[in-house]
Structure formats: structure tokens, C-alpha cells
Motif scaffolding. Structure first.
Motif, PDB file in Angstrom:
ATOM      1  N   ASP A  27     -44.132 -76.782  14.465  1.00  0.00           N
ATOM      2  CA  ASP A  27     -43.084 -76.569  15.462  1.00  0.00           C
ATOM      3  C   ASP A  27     -41.706 -76.572  14.808  1.00  0.00           C
ATOM      4  N   ARG A  28     -41.497 -77.451  13.834  1.00  0.00           N
ATOM      5  CA  ARG A  28     -40.192 -77.525  13.188  1.00  0.00           C
ATOM      6  C   ARG A  28     -39.947 -76.337  12.270  1.00  0.00           C
ATOM      7  N   CYS A  29     -40.980 -75.918  11.533  1.00  0.00           N
ATOM      8  CA  CYS A  29     -40.792 -74.835  10.565  1.00  0.00           C
ATOM      9  C   CYS A  29     -40.580 -73.489  11.240  1.00  0.00           C
ATOM     10  N   LEU A  30     -41.116 -73.308  12.449  1.00  0.00           N
ATOM     11  CA  LEU A  30     -40.904 -72.040  13.147  1.00  0.00           C
ATOM     12  C   LEU A  30     -39.472 -71.911  13.659  1.00  0.00           C
ATOM     13  N   GLY A  31     -38.774 -73.037  13.831  1.00  0.00           N
ATOM     14  CA  GLY A  31     -37.357 -73.001  14.166  1.00  0.00           C
ATOM     15  C   GLY A  31     -37.061 -72.161  15.394  1.00  0.00           C
ATOM     16  N   GLY A  32     -36.097 -71.248  15.266  1.00  0.00           N
ATOM     17  CA  GLY A  32     -35.701 -70.395  16.378  1.00  0.00           C
ATOM     18  C   GLY A  32     -36.442 -69.084  16.443  1.00  0.00           C
ATOM     19  N   LEU A  33     -37.583 -68.976  15.795  1.00  0.00           N
ATOM     20  CA  LEU A  33     -38.359 -67.739  15.799  1.00  0.00           C
ATOM     21  C   LEU A  33     -38.886 -67.469  17.213  1.00  0.00           C
ATOM     22  N   PRO A  34     -38.767 -66.235  17.733  1.00  0.00           N
ATOM     23  CA  PRO A  34     -39.334 -65.933  19.070  1.00  0.00           C
ATOM     24  C   PRO A  34     -40.845 -66.166  19.077  1.00  0.00           C
ATOM     25  N   ARG A  35     -41.330 -66.867  20.094  1.00  0.00           N
ATOM     26  CA  ARG A  35     -42.729 -67.247  20.134  1.00  0.00           C
ATOM     27  C   ARG A  35     -43.420 -66.605  21.335  1.00  0.00           C
ATOM     28  N   ALA A  36     -44.682 -66.250  21.123  1.00  0.00           N
ATOM     29  CA  ALA A  36     -45.497 -65.748  22.229  1.00  0.00           C
ATOM     30  C   ALA A  36     -45.862 -66.900  23.158  1.00  0.00           C
ATOM     31  N   GLU A  37     -46.115 -66.570  24.439  1.00  0.00           N
ATOM     32  CA  GLU A  37     -46.412 -67.616  25.409  1.00  0.00           C
ATOM     33  C   GLU A  37     -47.712 -68.340  25.093  1.00  0.00           C
ATOM     34  N   ASP A  38     -48.674 -67.619  24.515  1.00  0.00           N
ATOM     35  CA  ASP A  38     -49.968 -68.241  24.241  1.00  0.00           C
ATOM     36  C   ASP A  38     -50.082 -68.760  22.802  1.00  0.00           C
ATOM     37  N   GLY A  68     -45.096 -78.301   2.763  1.00  0.00           N
ATOM     38  CA  GLY A  68     -44.569 -77.190   1.973  1.00  0.00           C
ATOM     39  C   GLY A  68     -45.328 -75.907   2.213  1.00  0.00           C
ATOM     40  N   ALA A  69     -46.674 -76.003   2.328  1.00  0.00           N
ATOM     41  CA  ALA A  69     -47.475 -74.815   2.591  1.00  0.00           C
ATOM     42  C   ALA A  69     -47.229 -74.297   4.001  1.00  0.00           C
ATOM     43  N   ILE A  70     -47.054 -75.196   4.982  1.00  0.00           N
ATOM     44  CA  ILE A  70     -46.759 -74.772   6.352  1.00  0.00           C
ATOM     45  C   ILE A  70     -45.440 -74.012   6.409  1.00  0.00           C
ATOM     46  N   ARG A  71     -44.435 -74.481   5.665  1.00  0.00           N
ATOM     47  CA  ARG A  71     -43.158 -73.765   5.644  1.00  0.00           C
ATOM     48  C   ARG A  71     -43.326 -72.370   5.050  1.00  0.00           C
ATOM     49  N   CYS A  72     -44.129 -72.240   4.000  1.00  0.00           N
ATOM     50  CA  CYS A  72     -44.374 -70.916   3.415  1.00  0.00           C
ATOM     51  C   CYS A  72     -45.050 -69.993   4.418  1.00  0.00           C
ATOM     52  N   CYS A  73     -46.013 -70.511   5.164  1.00  0.00           N
ATOM     53  CA  CYS A  73     -46.693 -69.697   6.171  1.00  0.00           C
ATOM     54  C   CYS A  73     -45.717 -69.256   7.264  1.00  0.00           C
ATOM     55  N   ALA A  74     -44.842 -70.158   7.699  1.00  0.00           N
ATOM     56  CA  ALA A  74     -43.876 -69.811   8.741  1.00  0.00           C
ATOM     57  C   ALA A  74     -42.922 -68.724   8.266  1.00  0.00           C
ATOM     58  N   VAL A  75     -42.485 -68.799   7.014  1.00  0.00           N
ATOM     59  CA  VAL A  75     -41.584 -67.776   6.479  1.00  0.00           C
ATOM     60  C   VAL A  75     -42.297 -66.432   6.381  1.00  0.00           C
ATOM     61  N   THR A  76     -43.566 -66.438   5.932  1.00  0.00           N
ATOM     62  CA  THR A  76     -44.329 -65.192   5.846  1.00  0.00           C
ATOM     63  C   THR A  76     -44.474 -64.551   7.222  1.00  0.00           C
ATOM     64  N   ALA A  77     -44.795 -65.356   8.235  1.00  0.00           N
ATOM     65  CA  ALA A  77     -44.928 -64.827   9.591  1.00  0.00           C
ATOM     66  C   ALA A  77     -43.597 -64.298  10.111  1.00  0.00           C
ATOM     67  N   ALA A  78     -42.501 -64.963   9.756  1.00  0.00           N
ATOM     68  CA  ALA A  78     -41.187 -64.516  10.218  1.00  0.00           C
ATOM     69  C   ALA A  78     -40.844 -63.139   9.672  1.00  0.00           C
ATOM     70  N   TYR A  79     -41.194 -62.862   8.411  1.00  0.00           N
ATOM     71  CA  TYR A  79     -40.942 -61.525   7.863  1.00  0.00           C
ATOM     72  C   TYR A  79     -41.757 -60.470   8.611  1.00  0.00           C
TER      73      TYR A  79
END
Length: 721
Positions: free
Chosen positions: A631-642, A657-668
Motif C-alpha cells: 500500500d505504501r509503495c504504490l503511493g499515489g498510483l491510480p488503482r483499480a477498484e478490485d 526492497g523487492a516490493i518497491r521494485c515491483c511497484a515501480v515496474t507496474a507504474a511504468y
């Protein structure tokens, strides 16, 4: 323009009052009369024509036969000139210089003879005629002695112009061209001495570059000093009443220069503060010290020399630089961080330890500087929240740094058209406290908070304890003396251990942000050196600079330099053991905040553990912590309802650290598609992370249950690495 001095003539006095005579001009007029008598005496015995355009450039046959008949003895005194000299008296500044430098009447006459061509151009040609050389337009040694009534070969005359005499040792007179015969060596008065005798007191550019401040108005400092400093100021004030050297040992960023300045003011002396340059050539440093001593003696000031460690590590070089400070009649206060070394000087100076400022003292200094009337913001201190003043008082700044930071904060407020705010103070304090730690560290401005740090409660409490200790160490270790004896410092050291990616480095940055300091990450590749002893030197420099700039020092992967000591079977082991022993001792004397992180807790030498104030283990996050991390690593990224973060937290045993890398990859990926992030986007990012790590992608479910060991995220592929 005045014919004698080349300066603008003063305004005409009112009618009926005769103009006040200029004693210096009158003395030079008497000297001009003396020179005319010498010229006349020389002309009477000179065989050459006075109007010969090549006169002084060659020696004719007739002149060669009569050279030995020319007058060479001292010029006989004129009773009328002596009576006039007594009536005129000595000019005020010349008399003050003579008293300060211990000049006799004969020395003063020599100084005037050497000074005259710089003030009266007509005397240049007269000197050239008497020197029998059109290019020798200054007084030579022989001519000066003759005009002052001394024989060139007399012991008194040569002693007056000897290197150890008051004229030359004090810097008032320079004898040039040592390759010439003694009587033909020209004399020169430095421009700074000439300017002072004419009434101008501007330091030369070479000294002004290193001048931190000067005050020629004796008296007590108007600003009150903290109570902790009054005792050492009083003792130092009694010591500087006599000429000589006093050494004040001060910690980095301490009030040593202020103590020295206050003591000189209390002893009714002016103050000249000079910062010694680091890494300067010994000749350059020697020239700076000579210029500072000359300025102090001319203006009747005491001398404060800061950063004594800039003199170098070679005792011989330091002794060569310090010896002149002990020989002249000027009170000199040398401020440094190292203990006094007996090899630095023959005579031991008075050595004083300067106490450090407590947080309450720094807060009072901040309030006083912010309420000063010349800061440009009226009533500033009243408009600044007390919490903001308390916060910036945590920075271990010297009084001078606090003054500069307050000025910078007020200028920023004036530019913004408002009052000084807490952010202005924090930015100015950080700029004053921060600094470059050379090539061995990387500076990080903290941009995180406690909300970014997700840890189980025991570990989180220990991390907060590091910040609490750093904040209250002045009271606990200073006022309450809870760590006495042994030369121990007032630093706070912590060890963060645990698997990679569990938040150790992030925790160090959060601690720095909580304290309002910068984070300095040590570059171990630059610190460790293959040559014996170089690693210790690099580490000592890092520790010293960290204390100076007041930053949180981070040794990432610290087991590289804090490893276990071995049995010492060969030279390599012994050198490694010496580095470890040095670090053990240096950690205890450290005065800053240091955090060490390691993935290999067992590789650290057990002797280090006692020296750490806090030892915190960072475990791999559980499902609850992983949910918060996602939840913290996704930050202000728009999220789907489900979006199902619980599935990600339960199914994949990943560190932060790995969770943050995954969140950044998804953000791109979301940035390309333009839609909100979905569970499938995050699962795809997890697959990519597993592939990057060379692991087999398996999602944990409630039916399969948890597997033993580190979990599927760390299960190796069959035959894989």
C-alpha cells in the motif's frame, strides 16, 4: 596634491588659526635637508660632471683614480636639525609602531630613510646619485647607515639591519638582493607598513582572503556568553595579558573561536581572526602567518588562528610555522581539534579545553541572533515558533555558524516578503551544518518519514531509540556525565542487521530526517586501500568530517571493514586486525551519529557489539507488514477498484526492497496504458522480479500452506543459480 605624501591636501583651517603641522611631513623635511647635505658633500669630491647624461652607468678613468677619496663615513649630525627633530617629536603612528616593535631612535631613523622615496619622489634621484647608480632609487644598506650617522662597518649599524633585529624580524623592513655586497643591498618598506603610517588600515588582499573578522575597538563583547563558557573565557583573558601562544582545544563546530575573541576583548585588546587554509603550501602558510602577525602588531590586536590542524601532520613543519608565533610580542590564540603535541614548539604554551555548547545554549543563541536589529526582519524571534527554534538548536553549530544561518534565514524571509518560518530556519541550519565529506561519501538529503518505514514493533522501537538518543545526548552524556572517562565521545552508534531489502538503509535515512540532518553514505570502495595504513587515514578523515558537518554517517555493508579479527598468521592478517582495532577505538571517541548496516551479522567482530548503543535486527516482513508495504509503495498510483493487495501480501514472500521494485515496474506499465493499476499488473511485475532474481515463480495459497525455508520467492530453479 601634497608634494610630500602624494595625498589630497586637507581642507584649509578657519582664518586666524595656523594650520596644524604634519609631524611625519616635518620629519621627512628634516631628512630631505640631511640628504641635501650628503649630496653637497659628495658633489664637492666627485670628479664627474653633474650634467653627464650617462652618469652612474659607467666609471671614467679619472673617477676610478679618485673613488677612494669620496666620502664614505657617517654623515656628521647637524645640531640645528637635531633640535628641530626634538621640537617636532615623533608622529603618533610612528611612535606607536616604535613602541609595539621595540624600535630604538636609530631604528626609527633607518625606517624613515627607507620609507622616504615612497612618499617623496624627488628623493629617488637623490638616492640614485648618492648610490652612484641611476637604477638604485631606494636607500641601500650603506646609504641608510650613513644618513643615520653610523659607519657601514659598525657593529651597531649591522645589528640594526640584521635578520633578527626588530626592523626585519617584525616585517617593517625588507633587505633585498642578498647576492649584492652588503652596503649595496636595497631597503624596502612593505606597502602595508607605509599605508599604516599614512593612516590607512586595510589588510592586504592575501590576508583579507583568510580574515574571518577584525575588531580594533577593545572592550567586552556586548553579546552575553553562555554560562558554560564564562570560566574558560576568564582564565584565557588572564593568559592573553602577556604576549605568547595559547592553545585552545575545541571540538568540531565548537565555540573555541568565540571564546578566544571574547577573552581578547576582556583584556582590552583588538581582535584579528584568521582561518588557516587546509592543504596549503608551507611557504604560503608561512607568508600568511607573517602577514597576520604584522597586521596584529600594527593595529595593536590579539591574533586568533583557527583550524590549527591545517598546519599539517609533520611535527617539523608545524614547529617551523608555530615558532614565530611564540617569539613576538603579540598574544596569539591557536584553536585546533587535536591535542597539543610537545614536538610543535620548544616552549609549552598554556593549553585549554573548550567546553561544547549545550542544546539550551544553542537555542538562546538562535533567539538572540533572530531578534538582532540588523537582521532586516523586525521582531523576527517573536514570530518564529518555539518548536522551530528548538528543532534547529539540535544542530551542533558553532556561534559563528548560528549567526550566519540566522542571517541567511532572515534574508530568505525578506526575499519572500514575510516572516521567518520554520522551513527557513531548517534550510539555513542544514546548509551551515552540511558540507562535503570529500571523495569518500555520498550526501543524501532525506525525503522520507516514519510513515515510509514499515517494521515490526520491536525493531521500530529500536530505530526510534536511535533518534531519541541523538536528540538527548547533550543532557545524558554531557550534563549528566553518563559516559565518563576513557576519552569517550558523545556520539550515538547503531547496528542494523538483517536480510537484503528489509529497510535498513531506509531506516537510517528516516533517522536523519527525524533529526533534520543529512545522510552521508560512506563509499567503502574509496575508503579501503591496499596500502598499509591508508584505510585508517581515510576512515579517520571520514569520522572527523562527519563530526564537523553534523551529519548521520551510514556504513552500508559494514562487514567489509568491521569484520572479525583473525589469528594473525601472516602480515595481511595483522594489517586487517590493526584496522579493526583502530575502528574499535575510533567508534568510542566519535561525537556524531553513525549507523552501520550488514546482511552478515555473524561476520562482525563481537568486540564491536558492546560499542553500539543500539543493535536492531530487521526480519523479513510478515503478511501484515507486506500488505502495508504494498500500500505504501504504490503511493499515489491510480488503482483499480478490485485491486487485491491481500493476495499479493499472502502469496509472495517478498522483502520491502523487492516490493518497491515491483511497484515501480507496474507504474511504468500504467504510464504506457493510461489506466489504473490492477492486480494482474502487479502479478506481472512480480513475475519480472522473480525472473530478474533467477527464482521460480510460485504463488502461496491457503490450500498449499506456507513452505518451510525462505519461501517460494527464494526457491532456486532446478539447476539454476
Amino acid at each position: 596634491m601634497s608634494e610630500l605624501t602624494g595625498t589630497t591636501a586637507p581642507a584649509r583651517p578657519p582664518a586666524g588659526r595656523p594650520p596644524a603641522p604634519d609631524p611625519l611631513a616635518a620629519r621627512l623635511a628634516l631628512l630631505r635637508s640631511r640628504v641635501l647635505r650628503a649630496v653637497a658633500e659628495r658633489a664637492a669630491a666627485d670628479p664627474e660632471a653633474a650634467d653627464d647624461p650617462l652618469r652612474g652607468l659607467y666609471i671614467s678613468d679619472e673617477s676610478a683614480l679618485r673613488l677612494l677619496d669620496l666620502p664614505a663615513g657617517p654623515l656628521l649630525p647637524d645640531p640645528h636639525e637635531e633640535e628641530q627633530a626634538r621640537e617636532i617629536g615623533a608622529p603618533a603612528r610612528l611612535a606607536a609602531v616604535a613602541a609595539a616593535f621595540g624600535l630604538s631612535a636609530h631604528d626609527t631613523d633607518l625606517l624613515l630613510v627607507a620609507l622616504a622615496p615612497d612618499l617623496d619622489p624627488r628623493l629617488e634621484r637623490a638616492y640614485a646619485y648618492l648610490n652612484d647608480d641611476v637604477s638604485a632609487r631606494r636607500a641601500t644598506t650603506g646609504l641608510a647607515l650613513r644618513l643615520c650617522g653610523s659607519a657601514q662597518g659598525s657593529l651597531q649599524g649591522r645589528a640594526a639591519l640584521a635578520p633578527e633585529g626588530p626592523l626585519r624580524s617584525g616585517g617593517l623592513l625588507v633587505v633585498e638582493d642578498d647576492g649584492q655586497p652588503y652596503a649595496s643591498r636595497p631597503l624596502r618598506v612593505p606597502d602595508r607598513v607605509t599605508d599604516h603610517l599614512l593612516g590607512r588600515d586595510t589588510p592586504p588582499p592575501g590576508l583579507a582572503r583568510h580574515l574571518l573578522g577584525s575588531s580594533r575597538a577593545p572592550g567586552r563583547v556586548p553579546a552575553p556568553l553562555p554560562d558554560a563558557l564564562t570560566g574558560v573565557v576568564t582564565r584565557l583573558a588572564r593568559a592573553v595579558t602577556r604576549p605568547g601562544l595559547v592553545y585552545v582545544r575545541d571540538r568540531h563546530g565548537g565555540p573555541g573561536p568565540l571564546v578566544a575573541e571574547s577573552a581578547l576583548h576582556e583584556s582590552e585588546k583588538g581582535v584579528l581572526r584568521v582561518s588557516l587554509p587546509s592543504g596549503a603550501d608551507p611557504e604560503e602558510t608561512g607568508g600568511l602567518l607573517r602577514a597576520a602577525l604584522l597586521e596584529a602588531r600594527l593595529t595593536g590586536s590579539g591574533l586568533v588562528l583557527e583550524h590549527a590542524e591545517a598546519l599539517g601532520d609533520d611535527p617539523t613543519a608545524v614547529r617551523r610555522a608555530i615558532e614565530p608565533l611564540t617569539a613576538l610580542g603579540v598574544p596569539v590564540v591557536l584553536v585546533g581539534h587535536r591535542p597539543w603535541d610537545a614536538r610543535w614548539a620548544v616552549a609549552l604554551p598554556l593549553s585549554l579545553d573548550c567546553p561544547t555548547l549545550r542544546e539550551a545554549d544553542r537555542a538562546r543563541l538562535w533567539r538572540r541572533e533572530l531578534s538582532a536589529g540588523d537582521r532586516g526582519v523586525a521582531g523576527t524571534a517573536g514570530g518564529v515558533p518555539e518548536a522551530a527554534v528548538t528543532a534547529v538548536a539540535r544542530y551542533r553549530l558553532s556561534p559563528g555558524q548560528i549567526r550566519a544561518a540566522a542571517e541567511a534565514a532572515c534574508r530568505r524571509a525578506v526575499a519572500d516578503g514575510g516572516e521567518v518560518e520554520a522551513g527557513d530556519l531548517a534550510a539555513a541550519a542544514r546548509a551551515s551544518a552540511g558540507g562535503a565529506l570529500g571523495r569518500f561519501t555520498r550526501r543524501v538529503v532525506p525525503a522520507v518519514s516514519w510513515a515510509d518505514l514499515v517494521l515490526p514493533e520491536p525493531t521500530g522501537s529500536l530505530v526510534r531509540d536511535v533518534a531519541h538518543r541523538a536528540r538527548h545526548r547533550d543532557r545524558v552524556l554531557g550534563a549528566w556525565r553518563m559516559r565518563p572517562g576513557g576519552g569517550r565521545g558523545q556520539g550515538v552508534t547503531a547496528l542494523f542487521s538483517g536480510p537484503s531489502g528489509t529497510g535498513k538503509t531506509l531506516a537510517a535515512e528516516v533517522v536523519a530526517a527525524e533529526l533534520g540532518l543529512e545522510l552521508c553514505v560512506v563509499d567503502l570502495a574509496a575508503v579501503v586501500d591496499k596500502y598499509v595504513g591508508e584505510t585508517q587515514k581515510h576512515l579517520d578523515l571520514v569520522f572527523q568530517e562527519a563530526e564537523t558537518v553534523d551529519a548521520v554517517l551510514l556504513f552500508d555493508e559494514a562487514d567489509a571493514v568491521f569484520g572479525r579479527r583473525s589469528a594473525g598468521r601472516d602480515a595481511q592478517d595483522r594489517h586487517a586486525n590493526s584496522e579493526t582495532a583502530y575502528l574499535l577505538a575510533r567508534l568510542e571517541t566519535f561525537d556524531g551519529v553513525a549507523v552501520l548496516t550488514t546482511n552478515l551479522y555473524a561476520h562482525l567482530d563481537p568486540a564491536f557489539l558492546r560499542r553500539f548503543d543500539v543493535v536492531a535486527h530487521f526480519p523479513a516482513p510478515g503478511a501484515q507488514e507486506r500488505r502495508a508495504l504494498w500500500d505504501r509503495c504504490l503511493g499515489g498510483l491510480p488503482r483499480a477498484e478490485d485491486l487485491d493487495l491481500d493476495r499479493l501480501a499472502r502469496g509472495f514472500d517478498l522483502p520491502g526492497g523487492a516490493i518497491r521494485c515491483c511497484a515501480v515496474t507496474a507504474a511504468y506499465g500504467v504510464a504506457v496504458t493510461g489506466g489504473p493499476v490492477t492486480t494482474e499488473d502487479l502479478l506481472s511485475a512480480v513475475r519480472a522480479e522473480y525472473a530478474k532474481l533467477g527464482r521460480r515463480y510460485v504463488e502461496e495459497t491457503e490450500t498449499t500452506g506456507p513452505r518451510p525455508g525462505p519461501g517460494p520467492a527464494y526457491r532456486r530453479r532446478p539447476g539454476g543459480g
